[in-house]
Design a protein around this motif. Structure first.
Motif, PDB file in Angstrom:
ATOM      1  N   SER A 115     -10.165  13.869 -65.483  1.00  0.00           N
ATOM      2  CA  SER A 115      -9.285  14.515 -66.456  1.00  0.00           C
ATOM      3  C   SER A 115      -9.337  16.022 -66.251  1.00  0.00           C
ATOM      4  N   ILE A 116     -10.472  16.503 -65.835  1.00  0.00           N
ATOM      5  CA  ILE A 116     -10.570  17.910 -65.455  1.00  0.00           C
ATOM      6  C   ILE A 116     -11.667  17.989 -64.398  1.00  0.00           C
ATOM      7  N   ASP A 117     -11.358  18.638 -63.299  1.00  0.00           N
ATOM      8  CA  ASP A 117     -12.339  18.693 -62.222  1.00  0.00           C
ATOM      9  C   ASP A 117     -13.550  19.498 -62.668  1.00  0.00           C
ATOM     10  N   PRO A 118     -14.759  18.912 -62.570  1.00  0.00           N
ATOM     11  CA  PRO A 118     -15.947  19.651 -63.011  1.00  0.00           C
ATOM     12  C   PRO A 118     -16.217  20.833 -62.079  1.00  0.00           C
ATOM     13  N   PRO A 119     -16.606  21.964 -62.638  1.00  0.00           N
ATOM     14  CA  PRO A 119     -16.904  23.115 -61.774  1.00  0.00           C
ATOM     15  C   PRO A 119     -18.178  22.858 -60.977  1.00  0.00           C
ATOM     16  N   VAL A 120     -18.128  23.162 -59.712  1.00  0.00           N
ATOM     17  CA  VAL A 120     -19.296  22.998 -58.843  1.00  0.00           C
ATOM     18  C   VAL A 120     -19.509  24.314 -58.099  1.00  0.00           C
ATOM     19  N   THR A 121     -20.700  24.858 -58.226  1.00  0.00           N
ATOM     20  CA  THR A 121     -20.973  26.158 -57.598  1.00  0.00           C
ATOM     21  C   THR A 121     -21.623  26.010 -56.231  1.00  0.00           C
ATOM     22  N   LEU A 122     -22.046  24.798 -55.920  1.00  0.00           N
ATOM     23  CA  LEU A 122     -22.701  24.540 -54.641  1.00  0.00           C
ATOM     24  C   LEU A 122     -21.646  24.132 -53.617  1.00  0.00           C
ATOM     25  N   THR A 123     -21.710  24.697 -52.421  1.00  0.00           N
ATOM     26  CA  THR A 123     -20.733  24.363 -51.379  1.00  0.00           C
ATOM     27  C   THR A 123     -21.451  23.856 -50.141  1.00  0.00           C
ATOM     28  N   VAL A 124     -20.690  23.204 -49.284  1.00  0.00           N
ATOM     29  CA  VAL A 124     -21.259  22.774 -48.008  1.00  0.00           C
ATOM     30  C   VAL A 124     -20.191  22.924 -46.927  1.00  0.00           C
TER      31      VAL A 124
END
Lengths: 283, 120
Positions: free
Chosen positions: A74-83
């Protein structure tokens, strides 16, 4: 599922935006949800010269049941970790960046979709500890010919024929169970024809060519799609009472949704490789 | 890049609308059936058409193959919940790109990026 009142309120906001953008001196209260009563209408027109009413016609609504519900966030959760995933001959490097935080789900697929190597980040994780844990999650699967190690924020995987890695957070998911198409009337009531014509033309010209039709977000984060069902027309039948009407029919389409909790895992495209190779034959 | 999208589900349409905009596309049309998607593509000639497979009446798969064969739209992306070869192979053989549900913003962005890289 948004209520019909909520759907009308969303359209009211759109109409207000059109009025304000075109400097039409109509106070916000004069763009209302629901039909005005006769007495209040005459009071309104005495004071403001025009009223725009937005109201549903629920008797004409149609429902369609969704064939097979598909879950979406319903809403994309914010994610601060990237790869970042890079290939170098027989090895793959997974370089973690951004900011590590607890509760993210990291899924790594080093062998098509057969082996899901999973790690959930902890509150005290760093980029380096995440890389170590991801390498361990691959090692723990004991996949023939595939090994993994870590150095700093980089996990290195050897022998993997393919590689996908995704990071996601916990979220609410919705699926469309049924959708409703309901006609919504937009009606302009004015004390004289020029005012009616001016406002009617604004709505006609500014809503009609909106291509594609507006996709509005409902309070429950589902969507309401609005399009013209019937272009506007003038009604002068009450002109002897100094009442000039313009009316148009919109169709609002919105969904009844089921809700659940889930995990959003975003697939990270691998740099430099076609994410969707075109099939070239074979079995 | 101009795009149209078509899906009978209003939720999926909302998501496609959002993801395509996030990827930098200019949305020029939206359809709810295979037939109206075909008509929109003929009318608007978008750079990209994103189609669901099952859209009653009609099939997004058939529309995708037709649009590609006739060169109406250069880039066609089909989104399907059916990852079986019988659905995917004919599409990919015709140069139609495919994604399997559930889709994410990143997948759409990767598709757009790839399509744009091929146009340089």
């Amino acid at each position: 599922m948004p209520s019909l009142d909520q759907v009308c309120t969303l359209i009211q906001t759109e109409v207000l935006g059109i009025m304000q953008a075109n400097s039409v001196g109509l106070p916000p209260g004069q763009v209302g949800v629901g039909q005005p009563f006769g007495q209040s209408l005459s009071e309104i027109l005495g004071q403001y010269q025009a009223q725009i009413s937005i109201f549903p016609i629920p008797k004409a609504a149609q429902n369609r049941t969704s064939r097979k519900p598909h879950w979406v966030t319903s809403i994309d959760p914010p994610v601060t970790l990237t790869v970042q995933v890079l290939r170098n001959s027989n090895t793959w490097t997974l370089t973690f960046g951004g900011v590590a935080a607890g509760g993210y789900n990291i899924h790594t697929f080093p062998n098509g979709s057969r082996n899901d190597c999973y790690y959930q980040t902890q509150a005290n994780d760093t980029l380096d500890s995440v890389a170590t844990a991801v390498a361990l999650s691959i090692t723990n699967q004991s996949i023939s010919g595939i090994s993994a190690s870590a150095s700093g924020p980089v996990a290195t995987v050897t022998g993997a024929p393919t590689m996908r890695c995704g990071i996601g957070g916990n979220c609410t998911m919705i699926a469309e169970m049924r959708r409703t198409m309901c006609p919504i009337s937009v009606k302009v009531w004015a004390a004289n024809a020029p005012i009616r014509n001016q406002i009617g033309a604004l709505l006609e010209n500014l809503l009609a060519p909106t291509y594609p039709s507006p996709m509005l977000t409902a309070p429950d984060l589902s969507y309401v799609w609005v399009r013209w069902a019937k272009p506007g027309w003038n009604d002068d039948s009450q002109s002897s009472y100094s009442l000039y009407v313009w009316e148009a029919l919109l169709e609002a389409e919105y969904a009844t949704v089921a809700t659940t909790t889930g995990t959003a895992v975003e697939s990270i495209p691998i740099t430099g490789i076609d994410p969707n190779p075109i099939y070239t034959g074979g079995s | 890049m101009t795009a149209i999208y078509a899906d009978d589900s209003v939720i999926m349409r909302g998501r496609l609308n959002q993801y395509l905009k996030m990827a930098g596309c200019k949305i020029v049309g939206c359809a709810t059936s295979a037939r109206s998607a075909s008509q929109l593509c003929e009318e608007l000639k978008p750079d990209l058409a994103v189609l669901d497979v099952i859209m009653v009446p009609g099939s997004g798969k058939d529309v995708a193959l037709d649009l590609k064969q006739r060169g109406v739209v250069k880039n066609v992306l089909v989104i399907t919940s059916n990852s079986q070869d019988s659905t995917i192979k004919p599409l990919r053989a015709a140069g139609v790109r495919t994604l399997t549900k559930p889709i994410s913003a990143e997948q759409i962005a990767a598709e757009i990026e790839y399509i744009q890289s091929q146009q340089v």
